[in-house]
Design a protein around this motif. Sequence first.
Motif, PDB file in Angstrom:
ATOM      1  N   GLY A   9       1.090  -1.255   0.062  1.00 41.11           N
ATOM      2  CA  GLY A   9       0.421  -0.328   0.118  1.00 41.11           C
ATOM      3  C   GLY A   9       0.965   1.615   0.169  1.00 41.11           C
ATOM      4  N   ALA A  16       6.052   4.027   5.996  1.00 41.07           N
ATOM      5  CA  ALA A  16       5.605   2.956   5.517  1.00 41.07           C
ATOM      6  C   ALA A  16       5.169   2.643   3.899  1.00 41.07           C
ATOM      7  CB  ALA A  16       5.050   2.278   6.978  1.00 41.07           C
ATOM      8  N   GLN A  42      -2.245   8.615   5.171  1.00 40.25           N
ATOM      9  CA  GLN A  42      -1.643   8.221   6.442  1.00 40.25           C
ATOM     10  C   GLN A  42      -0.188   9.811   6.886  1.00 40.25           C
ATOM     11  OE1 GLN A  42       0.349   4.722   8.014  1.00 40.25           O
ATOM     12  NE2 GLN A  42      -0.367   4.765   6.083  1.00 40.25           N
ATOM     13  N   LYS A 108       0.386   1.273  13.279  1.00 39.49           N
ATOM     14  CA  LYS A 108       0.620   1.788  15.303  1.00 39.49           C
ATOM     15  C   LYS A 108      -0.143   2.606  15.947  1.00 39.49           C
ATOM     16  CE  LYS A 108       5.792   0.605  15.196  1.00 39.49           C
ATOM     17  NZ  LYS A 108       5.828   0.412  14.025  1.00 39.49           N
ATOM     18  N   LEU A 113      -5.065  -3.154   8.115  1.00 41.34           N
ATOM     19  CA  LEU A 113      -5.002  -2.691   7.250  1.00 41.34           C
ATOM     20  C   LEU A 113      -4.819  -3.982   6.055  1.00 41.34           C
ATOM     21  CD1 LEU A 113      -1.237  -0.487   7.835  1.00 41.34           C
ATOM     22  CD2 LEU A 113      -3.532   0.116   6.550  1.00 41.34           C
ATOM     23  N   HIS A 206       7.630   3.985  13.488  1.00 43.01           N
ATOM     24  CA  HIS A 206       6.583   4.146  11.688  1.00 43.01           C
ATOM     25  C   HIS A 206       7.903   3.371  10.529  1.00 43.01           C
ATOM     26  CE1 HIS A 206       3.405   4.783   8.812  1.00 43.01           C
ATOM     27  NE2 HIS A 206       4.014   5.203   8.305  1.00 43.01           N
ATOM     28  N   GLY A 207       7.098   2.828  10.112  1.00 42.98           N
ATOM     29  CA  GLY A 207       7.863   1.800   9.378  1.00 42.98           C
ATOM     30  C   GLY A 207       8.467   0.783   9.828  1.00 42.98           C
ATOM     31  N   THR A 208       8.830   0.358  10.440  1.00 46.66           N
ATOM     32  CA  THR A 208       9.926  -0.510  11.123  1.00 46.66           C
ATOM     33  C   THR A 208      10.019  -1.601  10.606  1.00 46.66           C
ATOM     34  OG1 THR A 208       8.715  -1.138  12.563  1.00 46.66           O
ATOM     35  CG2 THR A 208      10.198   0.709  13.083  1.00 46.66           C
ATOM     36  N   GLY A 209       9.314  -2.894   9.882  1.00 48.46           N
ATOM     37  CA  GLY A 209       8.633  -3.436   9.487  1.00 48.46           C
ATOM     38  C   GLY A 209       8.948  -4.069   8.210  1.00 48.46           C
ATOM     39  N   CYS A 210       8.178  -2.337   7.320  1.00 51.59           N
ATOM     40  CA  CYS A 210       7.847  -2.610   5.737  1.00 51.59           C
ATOM     41  C   CYS A 210       9.271  -2.289   5.742  1.00 51.59           C
ATOM     42  CB  CYS A 210       7.257  -1.246   5.642  1.00 51.59           C
ATOM     43  SG  CYS A 210       5.867  -1.525   6.594  1.00 51.59           S
TER      44      CYS A 210
HETATM   45  C1  LIG Z   1       1.163   1.979   3.189  1.00 54.59           C
HETATM   46  C2  LIG Z   1       0.604   0.762   4.954  1.00 54.59           C
HETATM   47  N1  LIG Z   1       2.268  -0.094   4.520  1.00 54.59           N
HETATM   48  C3  LIG Z   1       2.139  -1.052   5.666  1.00 54.59           C
HETATM   49  C4  LIG Z   1       2.267  -0.378   7.655  1.00 54.59           C
HETATM   50  C5  LIG Z   1       2.721  -1.018   8.201  1.00 54.59           C
HETATM   51  O1  LIG Z   1       3.766  -0.593   8.568  1.00 54.59           O
HETATM   52  P1  LIG Z   1       4.736  -0.908   9.726  1.00 54.59           P
HETATM   53  O2  LIG Z   1       6.331  -1.279   9.189  1.00 54.59           O
HETATM   54  O3  LIG Z   1       3.959  -2.108  10.099  1.00 54.59           O
HETATM   55  O4  LIG Z   1       5.011   0.315  10.343  1.00 54.59           O
HETATM   56  P2  LIG Z   1       3.131   0.594  11.580  1.00 54.59           P
HETATM   57  O5  LIG Z   1       2.690   1.141  10.938  1.00 54.59           O
HETATM   58  O6  LIG Z   1       3.355  -0.150  11.949  1.00 54.59           O
HETATM   59  O7  LIG Z   1       4.350   1.747  11.915  1.00 54.59           O
HETATM   60  C6  LIG Z   1       1.205   1.027   7.188  1.00 54.59           C
HETATM   61  N2  LIG Z   1       1.485   2.393   8.278  1.00 54.59           N
HETATM   62  N3  LIG Z   1       1.009   2.022   6.090  1.00 54.59           N
END
Ligand SMILES: Cc1ncc(COP(=O)(O)OP(=O)(O)O)c(N)n1
Length: 273
Positions: A9, A16, A42, A108, A113, A206-210
């Motif tokens: 996404g 992220a 977002q 988070k 999602l 924010h976005g650590t997993g991605c």
């Molecule tokens: C568009 C989109 N994709 C994935 C996420 C989730 O990302 P993530 O890396 O798990 O980080 P957090 O959102 O948990 O900080 C997202 N937010 N948006």
Amino acid sequence: MNVTLTIAGSDSGGGAGIQADLKTFQELGTFGTSVITAITSQNTQGVHAVHAIPVQDVESQLKAVLDDFPIQAAKTGMLFSAAIITTVSRLMKAHNIPLVVDPVMIAKGGASLLQQEAITAMKTELLPLATVITPNIPEAEVLTGMTIVDDATMIAAGQALLTIGVKVAIIKGGHLAGSHTARDIIVSTDDIFIVETPFITTKDTHGTGCTFSAALTAELAKGTALREAVTIAKQFIQAAIQHPLHLGSGHGPTNHAAYHNFEKVQVTLYDDL
Ligand SMILES: Cc1ncc(COP(=O)(O)OP(=O)(O)O)c(N)n1
Ligand SMILES: Nc1ncnc2c1ncn2[C@@H]1O[C@H](COP(=O)(O)OP(=O)(O)O)[C@@H](O)[C@H]1O
């Protein structure tokens, strides 16, 4: 040039999703391509709206990329619906491309999602195609039905994911309550090992997993062996968290340029398990 693909996404905030993946792919020297599954409105404060891309448009993006680019590794992120998962699984099944599945479920801030009814499609259609799956603890609990509280239960959850057809499960410990380390456990049929770094207290995650899963995908695309690829991904995300950009008033993005701009991070590896 090694070519990578993200199926995920869009995050308008850039920390992220597709944006994090493409920045990471570029930083690690690969050429990133993308298939957008959803548009999220977002920022660092949260997800304000989600617009799923019609499934036929997801299909045509994926066909366009697969038909023309020599993709060496792909990853999935936010897939949102069962229909999108079914389409992505069908097309990826016809190609023998190493696939990293980041089973993104909840942002988070709490926004969903992935629709609840899509979890079965993820387990039965996508996971059997996965070379690597990278769930955090809440995601691993949903996928396995297990309660995860320590190393032993992280390993048991990883082994349960292997029975679904995943080749390697990386259970990320960033969400383990009370932990002073960010400890991820890697489980495959012939190996179990742990990578660990100090846990950093910060709201800018924010976005650590991605970012972690994109770094792993880039290394697999370059032909890096699993242990080395996981170690580089861990160094990449640790550097990105350790050198924040202080953007926005909520959970800020990590710093995707930190891996190259600062000293290399030490990752501890345990394999005597
Ligand atoms: C568009 C989109 N994709 C994935 C996420 C989730 O990302 P993530 O890396 O798990 O980080 P957090 O959102 O948990 O900080 C997202 N937010 N948006
Ligand atoms: N505060 C933190 N300090 C150091 N590493 C972290 C921190 N939070 C997460 N990590 C690491 O970042 C990677 C992504 O994990 P995680 O945050 O669990 O993903 P997700 O965004 O999917 O919840 C993992 O290697 C995890 O151990």
